[in-house]
Design a protein around this motif. Sequence first.
Motif, PDB file in Angstrom:
ATOM      1  N   PHE A   1       3.599  -3.905   8.822  1.00 42.91           N
ATOM      2  CA  PHE A   1       2.675  -3.677   9.529  1.00 42.91           C
ATOM      3  C   PHE A   1       2.837  -2.702  10.178  1.00 42.91           C
ATOM      4  CE2 PHE A   1       2.333  -8.505   9.862  1.00 42.91           C
ATOM      5  CZ  PHE A   1       0.849  -8.325   9.688  1.00 42.91           C
ATOM      6  N   GLY A   2       3.473  -0.841   9.159  1.00 46.51           N
ATOM      7  CA  GLY A   2       3.711  -0.032  10.154  1.00 46.51           C
ATOM      8  C   GLY A   2       4.400   0.658   9.100  1.00 46.51           C
ATOM      9  N   ILE A   3       4.801   2.262   8.883  1.00 50.97           N
ATOM     10  CA  ILE A   3       5.709   3.163   8.212  1.00 50.97           C
ATOM     11  C   ILE A   3       7.086   3.169   9.080  1.00 50.97           C
ATOM     12  CG2 ILE A   3       5.965   5.693   7.437  1.00 50.97           C
ATOM     13  CD1 ILE A   3       2.309   5.250   7.217  1.00 50.97           C
ATOM     14  N   TYR A   4       8.026   2.009   8.796  1.00 55.08           N
ATOM     15  CA  TYR A   4       9.198   2.687   9.742  1.00 55.08           C
ATOM     16  C   TYR A   4       9.942   4.039  10.074  1.00 55.08           C
ATOM     17  CZ  TYR A   4      12.398   2.573   5.896  1.00 55.08           C
ATOM     18  OH  TYR A   4      13.293   2.864   4.403  1.00 55.08           O
ATOM     19  N   ARG A   5      10.416   4.366  11.295  1.00 55.25           N
ATOM     20  CA  ARG A   5      11.156   5.789  11.731  1.00 55.25           C
ATOM     21  C   ARG A   5      12.143   5.145  10.705  1.00 55.25           C
ATOM     22  NH1 ARG A   5       8.939   6.797  17.227  1.00 55.25           N
ATOM     23  NH2 ARG A   5      10.259   4.901  18.228  1.00 55.25           N
ATOM     24  N   VAL A   6      12.998   6.320  10.086  1.00 52.47           N
ATOM     25  CA  VAL A   6      13.721   5.532   9.461  1.00 52.47           C
ATOM     26  C   VAL A   6      15.139   5.876  10.879  1.00 52.47           C
ATOM     27  CG1 VAL A   6      15.426   6.299   7.655  1.00 52.47           C
ATOM     28  CG2 VAL A   6      13.718   6.125   7.340  1.00 52.47           C
ATOM     29  N   ARG A   7      16.354   5.553  10.276  1.00 50.43           N
ATOM     30  CA  ARG A   7      17.541   5.460  11.515  1.00 50.43           C
ATOM     31  C   ARG A   7      18.492   4.811  10.100  1.00 50.43           C
ATOM     32  NH1 ARG A   7      14.428   7.654  13.561  1.00 50.43           N
ATOM     33  NH2 ARG A   7      13.952   8.073  15.916  1.00 50.43           N
TER      34      ARG A   7
ATOM     35  N   GLY B   1       8.634  11.334  13.692  1.00 47.05           N
ATOM     36  CA  GLY B   1       9.277  11.328  12.377  1.00 47.05           C
ATOM     37  C   GLY B   1       9.796  10.531  12.015  1.00 47.05           C
ATOM     38  N   THR B   2       9.031  10.267  10.612  1.00 46.02           N
ATOM     39  CA  THR B   2       9.348   9.362   9.727  1.00 46.02           C
ATOM     40  C   THR B   2      10.787   9.165   9.014  1.00 46.02           C
ATOM     41  OG1 THR B   2       8.199   9.617   8.289  1.00 46.02           O
ATOM     42  CG2 THR B   2       6.986   8.515   9.635  1.00 46.02           C
ATOM     43  N   TRP B   3      11.193  10.198   8.934  1.00 49.17           N
ATOM     44  CA  TRP B   3      12.476   9.793   8.307  1.00 49.17           C
ATOM     45  C   TRP B   3      13.544  11.365   8.786  1.00 49.17           C
ATOM     46  CZ3 TRP B   3      13.611  14.540   5.241  1.00 49.17           C
ATOM     47  CH2 TRP B   3      13.205  15.210   4.691  1.00 49.17           C
ATOM     48  N   ALA B   4      13.523  11.874   9.636  1.00 47.31           N
ATOM     49  CA  ALA B   4      13.902  13.109   9.807  1.00 47.31           C
ATOM     50  C   ALA B   4      13.496  13.040  11.418  1.00 47.31           C
ATOM     51  CB  ALA B   4      13.597  14.424   9.705  1.00 47.31           C
TER      52      ALA B   4
ATOM     53  N   LYS C   1       0.748  -1.357   0.047  1.00 45.38           N
ATOM     54  CA  LYS C   1       0.148  -0.029  -0.193  1.00 45.38           C
ATOM     55  C   LYS C   1       1.320   1.459  -0.300  1.00 45.38           C
ATOM     56  CE  LYS C   1      -4.296  -2.147   2.431  1.00 45.38           C
ATOM     57  NZ  LYS C   1      -4.791  -2.092   1.468  1.00 45.38           N
ATOM     58  N   LEU C   2       1.768   1.343   0.843  1.00 49.74           N
ATOM     59  CA  LEU C   2       2.415   2.997   1.070  1.00 49.74           C
ATOM     60  C   LEU C   2       3.304   3.476  -0.678  1.00 49.74           C
ATOM     61  CD1 LEU C   2       4.522   1.461   4.245  1.00 49.74           C
ATOM     62  CD2 LEU C   2       2.326   2.954   3.871  1.00 49.74           C
ATOM     63  N   ASP C   3       3.316   2.237  -1.755  1.00 50.64           N
ATOM     64  CA  ASP C   3       4.081   3.102  -2.874  1.00 50.64           C
ATOM     65  C   ASP C   3       3.542   3.821  -3.000  1.00 50.64           C
ATOM     66  OD1 ASP C   3       6.460   1.385  -2.080  1.00 50.64           O
ATOM     67  OD2 ASP C   3       6.108  -0.011  -4.023  1.00 50.64           O
ATOM     68  N   ARG C   4       2.440   3.916  -2.836  1.00 48.01           N
ATOM     69  CA  ARG C   4       1.026   4.900  -3.431  1.00 48.01           C
ATOM     70  C   ARG C   4       1.537   6.379  -2.909  1.00 48.01           C
ATOM     71  NH1 ARG C   4      -4.304   0.875  -1.914  1.00 48.01           N
ATOM     72  NH2 ARG C   4      -3.446  -0.468  -2.776  1.00 48.01           N
ATOM     73  N   TYR C   5       1.482   6.201  -2.020  1.00 55.82           N
ATOM     74  CA  TYR C   5       2.059   7.908  -1.138  1.00 55.82           C
ATOM     75  C   TYR C   5       3.316   8.272  -1.237  1.00 55.82           C
ATOM     76  CZ  TYR C   5      -2.374   5.706   0.974  1.00 55.82           C
ATOM     77  OH  TYR C   5      -3.492   5.502   0.607  1.00 55.82           O
ATOM     78  N   PRO C   6       3.823   9.203  -1.610  1.00 57.68           N
ATOM     79  CA  PRO C   6       5.021   9.392  -2.403  1.00 57.68           C
ATOM     80  C   PRO C   6       5.939   9.335  -1.286  1.00 57.68           C
ATOM     81  CG  PRO C   6       3.443  11.335  -3.003  1.00 57.68           C
ATOM     82  CD  PRO C   6       2.660   9.750  -2.448  1.00 57.68           C
ATOM     83  N   ASN C   7       5.806  10.016   0.022  1.00 58.23           N
ATOM     84  CA  ASN C   7       6.984  10.454   1.155  1.00 58.23           C
ATOM     85  C   ASN C   7       6.437   9.053   2.041  1.00 58.23           C
ATOM     86  OD1 ASN C   7       6.937  13.200   0.106  1.00 58.23           O
ATOM     87  ND2 ASN C   7       5.067  13.239   0.728  1.00 58.23           N
ATOM     88  N   LEU C   8       5.495   8.125   2.021  1.00 51.37           N
ATOM     89  CA  LEU C   8       5.702   6.824   2.531  1.00 51.37           C
ATOM     90  C   LEU C   8       6.130   5.816   2.655  1.00 51.37           C
ATOM     91  CD1 LEU C   8       2.375   7.019   4.636  1.00 51.37           C
ATOM     92  CD2 LEU C   8       4.160   7.947   5.116  1.00 51.37           C
ATOM     93  N   LYS C   9       6.979   5.903   1.024  1.00 52.14           N
ATOM     94  CA  LYS C   9       7.754   4.883   0.651  1.00 52.14           C
ATOM     95  C   LYS C   9       8.627   4.755   0.959  1.00 52.14           C
ATOM     96  CE  LYS C   9       8.028   4.860  -4.004  1.00 52.14           C
ATOM     97  NZ  LYS C   9       7.976   5.901  -5.608  1.00 52.14           N
ATOM     98  N   ALA C  10       9.245   3.238   1.329  1.00 52.12           N
ATOM     99  CA  ALA C  10      10.618   3.151   1.611  1.00 52.12           C
ATOM    100  C   ALA C  10      11.665   3.701   1.922  1.00 52.12           C
ATOM    101  CB  ALA C  10      10.903   1.754   1.460  1.00 52.12           C
ATOM    102  N   LYS C  11      12.882   4.578   1.944  1.00 48.06           N
ATOM    103  CA  LYS C  11      13.960   5.256   2.333  1.00 48.06           C
ATOM    104  C   LYS C  11      14.988   3.480   1.564  1.00 48.06           C
ATOM    105  CE  LYS C  11      11.678   9.068   2.944  1.00 48.06           C
ATOM    106  NZ  LYS C  11      11.818  10.134   1.447  1.00 48.06           N
ATOM    107  N   SER C  12      14.473   3.205   2.238  1.00 47.06           N
ATOM    108  CA  SER C  12      15.795   1.438   1.855  1.00 47.06           C
ATOM    109  C   SER C  12      15.376   0.363   1.578  1.00 47.06           C
ATOM    110  CB  SER C  12      16.576   1.772   2.739  1.00 47.06           C
ATOM    111  OG  SER C  12      16.994   0.355   2.664  1.00 47.06           O
ATOM    112  N   GLU C  13      15.106  -0.469   0.955  1.00 50.73           N
ATOM    113  CA  GLU C  13      14.514  -1.799   0.964  1.00 50.73           C
ATOM    114  C   GLU C  13      14.918  -2.450   1.625  1.00 50.73           C
ATOM    115  OE1 GLU C  13      14.761  -3.686  -3.071  1.00 50.73           O
ATOM    116  OE2 GLU C  13      13.883  -1.637  -4.171  1.00 50.73           O
ATOM    117  N   GLN C  14      15.866  -2.409   2.241  1.00 53.80           N
ATOM    118  CA  GLN C  14      16.930  -3.268   3.506  1.00 53.80           C
ATOM    119  C   GLN C  14      16.209  -3.002   4.633  1.00 53.80           C
ATOM    120  OE1 GLN C  14      19.723  -5.923   2.802  1.00 53.80           O
ATOM    121  NE2 GLN C  14      18.814  -6.114   5.109  1.00 53.80           N
TER     122      GLN C  14
END
Length: 519
Positions: free
Chosen positions: A144-150, A410-413, A119-132
């Motif tokens: 099962f969630g939008i991961y918080r980037v580290r 923050g999901t990526w900051a 589902k998340l690929d439909r939302y440009p800012n929620l797409k995974a920053k890293s596949e790994q």
Amino acid sequence: MRTTPRRLLAAMAALTTALLASACGGGDDGGGRAASGELTMMVPLFGTAPDPKGEVHQAVEKVVGKKLKITWVPNAEYGDKTNVVLASDDIPQVMVVQGKTAAFVQAAQAGAFWELTDKLDRYPNLKAKSEQAELNASINGKVFGIYRVRPLLRSAVLYRKDWLDRLGLKVPETVDELYEVAKAFTEKDPDGNGEKDTYGLIIPKWPTPVFCSASPYNVIETWFGAPNCYGDRGGRLVPAFDTEEFYTANRWLKKMVDEGLVNPDFATLDSGKWNDPFVQGKGGIIIDVNVRATQLYGLLKEQDPDGYGDKLAMGGNLKRSDGQKFSYPFDGYNGFLAVSKQSVRTEAELDEVLKALDRLATKEGQTLLANGIEGRNFKLENGYDVPIDDDDPAVKTINNDVDFAFVQLGTWATIGMGVYESMPTSEAERENLRLRKELAELDLQTAVHNPALPIVSPTYVSRGATLDPIVSDARVKYLAGEITEEQLRAEVKRWYDSGGAQVVAEITDLRAELGAGGN
């Protein structure tokens, strides 16, 4: 496996039953919220709870486009509160989940949260920053969630630069060079006081007994070629401590302990006081994350405002004796934002919630969460965050709301890696920031990822609290000379006999089902 904590396992059977009931039934009140202009959330709190009428709260609502009803829970109580909420019939629409805890895993698998895998690929800012990182954050391959980037790679080695300079040494590139530096720091009077009162490597008592927990032990073992927690050996995933590289690494470290090159209280030193020997000039090497440099610069500056920049050097992961390099990576995430199926009943309601979170994940939203309000508590200079009016009570409130509360969304900051980094206060700190990025990019090329991170073993969930201390405690006893290598190997066997064999079988089978490759 290290992201699966081990708390409150006795209540899991009752919890699962409650979750199935609450996910599949219940009143209409929760479902009506998603279609309304309100977004309900539960978020950990590290300071004072923000005022709903405060500047930051109002600004976040403007970005999200909904009224926010946030339950702020002190971080020390967050794990227990999470378990209580998951077993209730009042789960908020969005929850910050701090890791793949037993309670959350069972809740997700019982259908209490939306699966977001496709589902998340439909939302440009929620797409995974890293596949790994997204794979690492998954539960058996399901999101099962939008991961918080580290950062995926942030391991580094910090040195007393003034000691290196005084002894004519360079930052090590191999484990052999690290040994020589540690020996020189111990035996060659690096502080020039004429006394033998220093040592090389500083290791604290690790706060968690998990055998793979990003400790200096794990980093060193990876340098020697041991897997990062688990590794592929002949098509079977095995724990790092069941490899010969694990024993080679610990023989090397034990030699350093025996020769007095490591702090003598390594088995008991409070991890909260890890910086003290370094700053006090007792020890000269710390193996940890690169952002520890910021802490050390601050402490050294208090001690020596003029010369602190000459007291810290940093290097990356080290090559082993044969020149091969294996770098220690991190998970790439720190918890996630999960959406409740109890409160968000339909695909249309889910779309509304994800659109709101997508707006929060824009550059504007993430700047607000991690830096604050431009022109009120910070300004931009050459792309850096520069504080404004720190003594203004209103600005102090904004800083509190950002640093200790809203940053958790923050999901990526986040603090330390916001949209805009804090302005370095010296050329040494500016150079260190540049070096962090350079070393991280370089070491990521040789990173040894943990292939078991996406996999949740049912046996580990139920027996992890018993299994984890077996090898981690035995490793410390071996290094301290309290047991032999033969006895350490016997403890590894006891780990297998106590349920570890079943854990290995389960993660190997689940990995095969996922079709995932291994390291």
